[in-house]
Design a protein around this motif. Structure first.
Motif, PDB file in Angstrom:
ATOM      1  N   LEU A 261       0.841  -1.200   0.000  1.00 38.50           N
ATOM      2  CA  LEU A 261       0.000   0.000   0.000  1.00 38.50           C
ATOM      3  C   LEU A 261       0.873   1.246   0.000  1.00 38.50           C
ATOM      4  CD1 LEU A 261      -2.883   1.225   0.237  1.00 38.50           C
ATOM      5  CD2 LEU A 261      -2.556   1.210   2.716  1.00 38.50           C
ATOM      6  N   VAL A 280      -0.696   4.433   8.438  1.00 38.07           N
ATOM      7  CA  VAL A 280      -1.577   4.824   7.335  1.00 38.07           C
ATOM      8  C   VAL A 280      -2.171   6.204   7.587  1.00 38.07           C
ATOM      9  CG1 VAL A 280      -3.754   4.287   6.160  1.00 38.07           C
ATOM     10  CG2 VAL A 280      -2.127   2.456   6.667  1.00 38.07           C
ATOM     11  N   LEU A 286      -2.402   8.496   1.967  1.00 34.04           N
ATOM     12  CA  LEU A 286      -3.285   7.367   2.288  1.00 34.04           C
ATOM     13  C   LEU A 286      -4.471   7.848   3.112  1.00 34.04           C
ATOM     14  CD1 LEU A 286      -0.574   4.755   3.365  1.00 34.04           C
ATOM     15  CD2 LEU A 286      -1.583   5.043   1.078  1.00 34.04           C
ATOM     16  N   GLY A 516      -6.909   0.262   5.100  1.00 33.73           N
ATOM     17  CA  GLY A 516      -6.039   1.269   4.506  1.00 33.73           C
ATOM     18  C   GLY A 516      -6.318   1.426   3.023  1.00 33.73           C
ATOM     19  N   ALA A 518      -5.432   4.005  -0.607  1.00 28.85           N
ATOM     20  CA  ALA A 518      -4.745   5.131  -1.239  1.00 28.85           C
ATOM     21  C   ALA A 518      -5.700   6.318  -1.264  1.00 28.85           C
ATOM     22  CB  ALA A 518      -4.325   4.750  -2.658  1.00 28.85           C
ATOM     23  N   ASP A 519      -5.153   7.544  -1.231  1.00 28.20           N
ATOM     24  CA  ASP A 519      -6.016   8.717  -1.133  1.00 28.20           C
ATOM     25  C   ASP A 519      -6.839   8.970  -2.388  1.00 28.20           C
ATOM     26  OD1 ASP A 519      -3.994   9.576  -2.812  1.00 28.20           O
ATOM     27  OD2 ASP A 519      -3.643  11.479  -1.768  1.00 28.20           O
TER      28      ASP A 519
END
Length: 541
Positions: A261, A280, A286, A516, A518-519
């Motif tokens: 991640l 995270v 994230l 978690g 990714a943004d």
């Protein structure tokens, strides 16, 4: 010379202008996504701790299989993220005054992935396959069906009289006795409606060639590596799904899964070590989402074998394990200590029950009373992969091992990969075993009946404690045929009191599992039952 410099300057300005426009377009896309018009396309990589066991929903009970089949198959009804029952493939239902005849009205705009029609005949075909052992497509254990419906067709306690198509879009189901949670049964992921043509074509291989009506179609499966799903381009919900593909990868080690991640090789992960969630959350690229609690992690005692057939031994172990410290150490604030077999978020929870205290001296006394003043040797079984209710199973088992050593119990730890673990514990080969349950319907019946009813101890068993208490099971049976909600609550509370006295489990924790992302991942809403709506997920890249 001047002209050449001038042209170079113009070219540079043009390049900068293009870059600025490109950046503006990306910002616009992000704004549009936030405004409810997300981007379409792209492949989402979901890294998880273990592979699926199968992809035929009626033949699975494990979360890693359900996670994938939920994207491929759909049920007649479903629970939304607020645990409210909603229609899905069905539009509505009617119940006769006798509480036995149920009429299901279906949607008229749905096709299976193979292009065939979803209709009443397809629903009847699936029910016939599920309930009739003589059906040529009834291949497998179908574990969920018998403990919901009292066995299969021909068994004395089978609760379904018939299922028939009234017309193309209407199904009539006649029960032999009342079932208060019946419509909830139709929302359980194991009862996803499959394509009859595909079942006929693949038969015993359907579990690796799944065909449903969901937002994603099956593309490929490399065992213990990845499962690839592609978008259903003919999905009946307009403009869904948004992704082109979902790739479910298998990375058993928690730290390695976090790393992919962090490096951008995965877009979503679950199953984290303590502190991973903090990592995270602190990373600006994230995002961290908490899944609402709807599970129970526990250790089962095989109550059919000595010394765990002795209730005082089971009570002693419940007093010997320091659950507070264990939860503090390995759940990083994402769990509460469990004392009952159902989570506190579910109606019918008995909060009046007082948990067994951590009391080493009292635990020793109980062992002596049970005839084991010097303790005994045994084994703690654990799965090798993380589960939502058990993020670090081996480390949790090690703490329990040390706790039990303090009262004279010498416990060796034995670990198996997930599919082997399920098979062996279902066959009762264990003594004590780490386990857990995430609810698939918002009813105490779903936690109690499959896991603790004496009707579900036949191997391979879903009742992995092999607990048999007829008074307890009778209360569950009464609750199933009672439509008065308050009366059902009282019955389930009484059942939990019996559970507390008999302690066939050591309840450990109810978790709010961290996830978690990714943004740039949008549209993800963590469903308490893990029935995440993949059709709404998009990538802002």
């Amino acid at each position: 010379m001047l002209n050449r410099k001038f042209l170079l300057l113009i070219s540079l300005l043009f390049i900068l202008l293009l870059a600025a426009c490109s950046g503006e377009n990306k910002d616009d896309a992000k704004e549009k996504s936030e405004d409810g018009n997300p981007q379409k396309g792209g492949s989402l990589v979901y890294a998880r701790g273990a592979d699926s066991i199968g992809l035929d929903p009626i033949n699975i009970i494990d979360g890693e299989s359900i996670r994938v089949t939920h994207a491929i198959f759909e049920t007649l009804f479903e629970y939304d993220k607020d645990l409210e029952l909603q229609p899905k493939l069905a539009k509505s239902y009617d119940t006769a005054e006798d509480g036995l005849t149920w009429t299901i009205h279906l949607r008229d705009d749905i096709k299976f992935h193979d292009g065939t029609d979803f209709n009443a005949d397809a629903v009847v075909f699936n029910f016939d396959r599920w309930m009739d052992p003589e059906n040529p497509h009834h291949i497998g254990d179908f574990p969920y069906y018998p403990f919901l419906y009292g066995g299969f067709k021909g068994d004395p306690d089978h609760k379904i009289d018939y299922v028939k198509a009234v017309d193309n879009l209407t199904v009539e189901i006649k029960l032999k006795e009342k079932l208060a949670p019946f419509i909830s049964f139709l929302a359980i992921p194991m009862f996803g409606i499959a394509s009859p043509d595909a079942i006929i074509e693949y038969n015993e291989k359907f579990y690796e060639n799944p065909v449903g009506t969901g937002p994603f179609e099956f593309e490929s499966w490399t065992r213990n590596d990845k499962i690839v799903l592609k978008a259903n381009e003919n999905y009946y919900i307009e403009d869904k799904p948004l992704l082109d593909k979902i790739i479910f990868t298998v990375i058993p080690d928690n730290s390695s899964r976090l790393n992919v991640l962090l490096t951008g090789e995965a877009d979503i992960i679950d199953g984290m070590n303590p502190g991973d969630a903090d990592t995270v959350e602190a990373d600006g690229t994230l995002q961290l989402i908490k899944r609402p609690s709807f599970n129970t992690g526990y250790m089962v005692f095989n109550t059919q074998i000595a010394p765990f057939d002795n209730v005082k031994v089971r009570q002693a172990i419940n007093m010997a394990v320091d659950k507070e410290s264990l939860v503090d150490a390995f759940y990083n604030g994402y769990a509460e200590v469990a004392k009952n077999p159902i989570p506190s978020s579910l109606w019918g929870y008995n909060d009046d029950i007082v948990d067994y205290p951590y009391d080493v001296e009292k635990a020793k006394e109980l062992l002596t009373e049970a005839g084991y003043p010097e303790g005994f040797k045994t084994k703690i079984w654990t799965m090798s992969n993380p589960r939502p209710y058990m993020p670090q199973p081996l480390k949790i088992a090690e703490v329990m091992q040390a706790n039990l050593k303090a009262i004279g119990i010498d416990a060796e730890i034995e670990s198996y990969e997930w599919s082997t673990y399920l098979e062996k514990t279902g066959n009762g080969e264990h003594t004590m075993a780490m386990f857990g349950w995430t609810g698939v319907m918002a009813d105490p019946d779903n936690f109690l009946y499959p896991n603790l009813s004496s009707t579900n101890t036949e191997k391979p068993a879903s009742n992995r404690s092999f607990y048999e208490n007829e008074e307890f099971t009778s209360l569950l049976e009464q609750a199933r045929v009672t439509f008065d909600h308050e009366e059902r609550i009282n019955l389930y509370k009484e059942a939990q009191e019996i559970f507390h006295e008999d302690v066939p489990w050591l309840p450990i924790a109810n978790t709010t599992s961290p996830i978690g992302l990714a943004d740039y991942v949008g549209g993800f809403e963590a469903h308490p039952m893990e029935n995440d709506d993949y059709a709404k997920i998009y990538l802002n890249q």
